[in-house]
Design an enzyme around this catalytic site. Structure first.
Site, short mmCIF file in Angstrom:
data_model
loop_
_atom_site.label_atom_id
_atom_site.label_comp_id
_atom_site.label_asym_id
_atom_site.label_seq_id
_atom_site.Cartn_x
_atom_site.Cartn_y
_atom_site.Cartn_z
N GLU A 91 0.84 -1.19 0.00
CA GLU A 91 0.00 0.00 0.00
C GLU A 91 0.87 1.25 0.00
OE1 GLU A 91 -2.58 1.39 -0.66
OE2 GLU A 91 -3.81 2.10 1.00
N GLU A 92 0.41 2.29 -0.69
CA GLU A 92 1.18 3.53 -0.87
C GLU A 92 2.52 3.19 -1.53
OE1 GLU A 92 -0.32 6.15 -0.61
OE2 GLU A 92 -1.88 5.92 0.89
N LEU A 93 2.45 2.60 -2.69
CA LEU A 93 3.63 2.12 -3.41
C LEU A 93 4.68 3.21 -3.59
CD1 LEU A 93 4.90 -0.27 -5.04
CD2 LEU A 93 3.80 0.71 -7.06
N GLN A 113 5.67 5.42 -1.72
CA GLN A 113 6.46 5.69 -0.53
C GLN A 113 7.57 4.66 -0.29
OE1 GLN A 113 3.86 6.22 2.82
NE2 GLN A 113 2.63 7.79 1.82
N SER A 168 -0.76 -0.52 -4.70
CA SER A 168 -1.71 0.59 -4.81
C SER A 168 -1.05 1.89 -4.38
CB SER A 168 -2.95 0.31 -3.96
OG SER A 168 -2.60 0.08 -2.61
#
Length: 277
Positions: free
Chosen positions: A190-192, A194, A220
């Site tokens: 999640e929050e690729l 970053q 995502s």
């Protein structure tokens, strides 16, 4: 003496008869206890069948996902790709869809475990952990899964499958994650954008996913403003085994977001188009 013998015989018969009656009472009481225990065990068994998912699972309800994700759901179910990358802003419901897909895969494949990652571990409980709990509730599976905050894990009770949650700051530590049942065949990053680049993500995948014939990797992120960000570049590079999906709030039923949310989005579009985009 004969009288004494006869008297003794009479008393013995009376006592023996009373003893038989008492023994019969005891046996009846024992039988009743056993019957009650059996009934209790059968009731417990029936309850366990409900709790541990013996009821037939019917999959993700069509009305639980936005229309734009329908084709992706079929693709995932048929395992046409290994990697699924979702780019979309606030309100796109990409995270909701992924969380539903993960639970659905675990229900259909009882040897799959999942690993959910964010670059920074201390953001997990307030984001992806709660998101997975939402998906479990949405699918009516609250009695099938047990959630713990410390350690941050979710366990499927009937099979022992687990969903692990970790920060990705030390990829080598991911090798120590061991599933007692099956293998880690599902990974969600999640929050690729970053994460520390494509090479870092590749090492994470190699550390986490070992063994097993099937694998699904979900990635995502909300596309950063800078076109130079590695995640924005990543989705532009074609990969045969990857499905790239783009979404935004406009593809979501309006009632899901609410009037105030939509009004705020339209206001931002007017006063700050760059931030809106």
């Amino acid at each position: 003496r004969k009288g004494n013998v006869r008297a003794f015989e009479v008393v013995s018969r009376i006592m023996y008869g009373e003893a038989n009656k008492e023994e019969l009472k005891i046996r009846k009481a024992e039988l009743k206890i056993k019957q009650e225990q059996h009934a209790a065990e059968m009731e417990q068994y029936e309850n366990r069948k409900d709790v541990f998912g013996q009821r037939e699972y019917h999959g993700i309800p069509a009305l639980s996902i936005a229309p734009s994700f329908a084709s992706v759901l079929f693709d995932i179910d048929e395992h046409k790709h290994t990697e699924y990358v979702f780019e979309g802003g606030r309100g796109s419901t990409k995270s909701s869809f992924i969380s539903l897909a993960i639970i659905d895969l675990m229900m259909r494949h009882d040897n799959l475990n999942a690993l959910v990652l964010r670059q920074v571990g201390n953001t997990i409980r307030g984001s992806v952990y709660n998101q997975i709990i939402w998906a479990i509730d949405q699918l009516g599976l609250n009695n099938e899964f047990h959630c713990t905050a410390n350690p941050t894990e979710i366990t499927r009770l009937s099979t022992g499958q687990k969903i692990f949650f970790r920060g990705a700051y030390d990829p080598l530590k991911l090798k120590s994650i061991k599933a007692s049942i099956g293998y880690i065949g599902i990974v969600w990053l999640e929050e690729l954008d970053q994460f520390y680049g494509e090479e870092s993500v590749r090492k994470i995948q190699q550390s986490a996913m070992r063994g097993g014939a099937l694998a699904w990797i979900f990635k995502s992120f909300n596309p950063p403003k800078s076109a130079l960000n590695w995640a924005n570049k990543y989705v532009k590079i074609p990969k045969d085994n990857a499905f790239i999906h783009a979404s935004n709030y406009l593809s979501v039923p309006k009632k899901w977001l609410g009037a105030s949310w939509l009004e705020e989005a339209e206001y931002l579009k007017e006063v700050n188009p760059i931030a809106y985009e």
